[in-house]
Motif scaffolding. Structure first.
Motif, mmCIF file in Angstrom:
data_model
loop_
_atom_site.group_PDB
_atom_site.id
_atom_site.type_symbol
_atom_site.label_atom_id
_atom_site.label_comp_id
_atom_site.label_asym_id
_atom_site.label_seq_id
_atom_site.Cartn_x
_atom_site.Cartn_y
_atom_site.Cartn_z
ATOM 1 N N LEU A 197 0.827 -1.209 0.000
ATOM 2 C CA LEU A 197 0.000 0.000 0.000
ATOM 3 C C LEU A 197 0.859 1.257 0.000
ATOM 4 O O LEU A 197 0.622 2.183 -0.782
ATOM 5 C CB LEU A 197 -0.939 -0.001 1.205
ATOM 6 N N PHE A 198 1.866 1.300 0.874
ATOM 7 C CA PHE A 198 2.745 2.469 0.906
ATOM 8 C C PHE A 198 3.576 2.573 -0.369
ATOM 9 O O PHE A 198 3.879 3.678 -0.831
ATOM 10 C CB PHE A 198 3.647 2.437 2.136
ATOM 11 N N GLY A 199 3.946 1.429 -0.964
ATOM 12 C CA GLY A 199 4.654 1.455 -2.238
ATOM 13 C C GLY A 199 3.799 2.008 -3.362
ATOM 14 O O GLY A 199 4.281 2.740 -4.223
ATOM 15 N N ILE A 200 2.521 1.672 -3.354
ATOM 16 C CA ILE A 200 1.604 2.211 -4.368
ATOM 17 C C ILE A 200 1.451 3.724 -4.187
ATOM 18 O O ILE A 200 1.484 4.479 -5.159
ATOM 19 C CB ILE A 200 0.237 1.508 -4.284
ATOM 20 N N ILE A 201 1.316 4.166 -2.945
ATOM 21 C CA ILE A 201 1.146 5.601 -2.685
ATOM 22 C C ILE A 201 2.389 6.379 -3.097
ATOM 23 O O ILE A 201 2.302 7.396 -3.798
ATOM 24 C CB ILE A 201 0.795 5.841 -1.202
ATOM 25 N N THR A 202 3.576 5.922 -2.682
ATOM 26 C CA THR A 202 4.796 6.638 -3.049
ATOM 27 C C THR A 202 5.069 6.542 -4.545
ATOM 28 O O THR A 202 5.591 7.491 -5.143
ATOM 29 C CB THR A 202 6.015 6.117 -2.266
ATOM 30 N N GLY A 203 4.714 5.414 -5.166
ATOM 31 C CA GLY A 203 4.900 5.283 -6.603
ATOM 32 C C GLY A 203 4.015 6.223 -7.394
ATOM 33 O O GLY A 203 4.449 6.827 -8.378
ATOM 34 N N LEU A 204 2.772 6.365 -6.978
ATOM 35 C CA LEU A 204 1.875 7.291 -7.674
ATOM 36 C C LEU A 204 2.302 8.745 -7.465
ATOM 37 O O LEU A 204 2.231 9.554 -8.400
ATOM 38 C CB LEU A 204 0.436 7.080 -7.209
ATOM 39 N N LEU A 205 2.742 9.072 -6.264
ATOM 40 C CA LEU A 205 3.251 10.419 -6.023
ATOM 41 C C LEU A 205 4.515 10.664 -6.846
ATOM 42 O O LEU A 205 4.696 11.745 -7.420
ATOM 43 C CB LEU A 205 3.535 10.627 -4.544
ATOM 44 N N GLY A 206 5.379 9.661 -6.926
ATOM 45 C CA GLY A 206 6.581 9.791 -7.740
ATOM 46 C C GLY A 206 6.268 9.940 -9.213
ATOM 47 O O GLY A 206 6.923 10.697 -9.926
ATOM 48 N N MET A 207 5.252 9.228 -9.704
ATOM 49 C CA MET A 207 4.854 9.377 -11.098
ATOM 50 C C MET A 207 4.294 10.777 -11.360
ATOM 51 O O MET A 207 4.478 11.316 -12.442
ATOM 52 C CB MET A 207 3.800 8.330 -11.469
ATOM 53 N N TYR A 208 3.640 11.336 -10.376
ATOM 54 C CA TYR A 208 3.057 12.661 -10.532
ATOM 55 C C TYR A 208 4.132 13.735 -10.690
ATOM 56 O O TYR A 208 3.955 14.687 -11.465
ATOM 57 C CB TYR A 208 2.160 12.969 -9.333
ATOM 58 N N ILE A 209 5.257 13.601 -9.960
ATOM 59 C CA ILE A 209 6.279 14.644 -10.002
ATOM 60 C C ILE A 209 7.537 14.223 -10.742
ATOM 61 O O ILE A 209 8.509 14.984 -10.751
ATOM 62 C CB ILE A 209 6.647 15.103 -8.571
ATOM 63 N N SER A 210 7.563 13.058 -11.369
ATOM 64 C CA SER A 210 8.769 12.597 -12.055
ATOM 65 C C SER A 210 9.094 13.492 -13.242
ATOM 66 O O SER A 210 8.212 14.096 -13.852
ATOM 67 C CB SER A 210 8.610 11.153 -12.512
ATOM 68 N N VAL A 211 10.388 13.559 -13.561
ATOM 69 C CA VAL A 211 10.853 14.456 -14.604
ATOM 70 C C VAL A 211 11.405 13.685 -15.796
ATOM 71 O O VAL A 211 11.150 14.048 -16.929
ATOM 72 C CB VAL A 211 11.929 15.420 -14.036
ATOM 73 N N THR A 212 12.161 12.623 -15.550
ATOM 74 C CA THR A 212 12.838 11.921 -16.641
ATOM 75 C C THR A 212 12.176 10.581 -16.930
ATOM 76 O O THR A 212 11.444 10.024 -16.105
ATOM 77 C CB THR A 212 14.320 11.687 -16.305
ATOM 78 N N THR A 213 12.470 10.060 -18.091
ATOM 79 C CA THR A 213 11.928 8.766 -18.502
ATOM 80 C C THR A 213 12.503 7.641 -17.661
ATOM 81 O O THR A 213 11.807 6.666 -17.360
ATOM 82 C CB THR A 213 12.242 8.526 -19.990
ATOM 83 N N ALA A 214 13.759 7.750 -17.262
ATOM 84 C CA ALA A 214 14.370 6.711 -16.431
ATOM 85 C C ALA A 214 13.669 6.604 -15.079
ATOM 86 O O ALA A 214 13.450 5.494 -14.569
ATOM 87 C CB ALA A 214 15.855 7.003 -16.234
ATOM 88 N N GLU A 215 13.304 7.726 -14.512
ATOM 89 C CA GLU A 215 12.561 7.702 -13.248
ATOM 90 C C GLU A 215 11.205 7.032 -13.437
ATOM 91 O O GLU A 215 10.787 6.209 -12.616
ATOM 92 C CB GLU A 215 12.350 9.123 -12.729
ATOM 93 N N ARG A 216 10.535 7.361 -14.521
ATOM 94 C CA ARG A 216 9.214 6.773 -14.775
ATOM 95 C C ARG A 216 9.307 5.275 -15.019
ATOM 96 O O ARG A 216 8.421 4.519 -14.609
ATOM 97 C CB ARG A 216 8.565 7.469 -15.963
ATOM 98 N N PHE A 217 10.365 4.825 -15.691
ATOM 99 C CA PHE A 217 10.534 3.397 -15.954
ATOM 100 C C PHE A 217 10.697 2.620 -14.656
ATOM 101 O O PHE A 217 10.009 1.614 -14.427
ATOM 102 C CB PHE A 217 11.745 3.174 -16.863
ATOM 103 N N VAL A 218 11.590 3.087 -13.796
ATOM 104 C CA VAL A 218 11.812 2.398 -12.518
ATOM 105 C C VAL A 218 10.557 2.468 -11.658
ATOM 106 O O VAL A 218 10.187 1.490 -10.995
ATOM 107 C CB VAL A 218 13.030 3.001 -11.783
ATOM 108 N N LEU A 219 9.873 3.591 -11.683
ATOM 109 C CA LEU A 219 8.639 3.718 -10.903
ATOM 110 C C LEU A 219 7.565 2.752 -11.384
ATOM 111 O O LEU A 219 6.848 2.163 -10.567
ATOM 112 C CB LEU A 219 8.111 5.150 -10.960
ATOM 113 N N MET A 220 7.428 2.575 -12.685
ATOM 114 C CA MET A 220 6.392 1.657 -13.187
ATOM 115 C C MET A 220 6.690 0.207 -12.792
ATOM 116 O O MET A 220 5.780 -0.530 -12.418
ATOM 117 C CB MET A 220 6.266 1.776 -14.707
ATOM 118 N N VAL A 221 7.945 -0.199 -12.882
ATOM 119 C CA VAL A 221 8.298 -1.571 -12.522
ATOM 120 C C VAL A 221 8.066 -1.810 -11.033
ATOM 121 O O VAL A 221 7.443 -2.806 -10.633
ATOM 122 C CB VAL A 221 9.762 -1.860 -12.912
#
Length: 99
Positions: free
Chosen positions: A55-79
């Motif tokens: 649950l906390f991983g989903i919350i931090t992942g969605l927040l990270g996707m909201y403020i992510s800047v680079t494609t590499a960050e988004r890739f690691v966040l999605m996985v």
């Protein structure tokens, strides 16, 4: 024609050349929580740890996707967001958040 080539390191989340400490912290936190949730999902008696970290991983992942800047960050966040979601769903199926 001596030109200097500025090469970025192969393994970096800052592919645009700028530091992103807040975004990288969320990526790292989501990666740790996703790994814990995914690994503990294989053990039936750890459903509390699995569901809460998922649950906390989903919350931090969605927040990270909201403020992510680079494609590499988004890739690691999605996985790692996927790993957190798998752990969360298996933890819920085996007993839920409160046992």
């Amino acid at each position: 024609m001596a030109q200097s080539v500025h090469r970025m390191p192969a393994l970096t989340l800052n592919t645009d050349g700028h530091p992103h400490p807040r975004e990288n912290t969320l990526v790292g936190l989501t990666a740790v929580l996703g790994a814990i949730a995914f690994i503990t999902a294989f053990f039936h008696n750890l459903h509390l740890l699995t569901s809460w970290t998922g649950l906390f991983g989903i919350i931090t992942g969605l927040l990270g996707m909201y403020i992510s800047v680079t494609t590499a960050e988004r890739f690691v966040l999605m996985v790692t967001l996927g790993a957190s979601a798998i752990g969360f769903y298996l933890g819920i199926a085996r007993g839920g958040l409160w046992g």
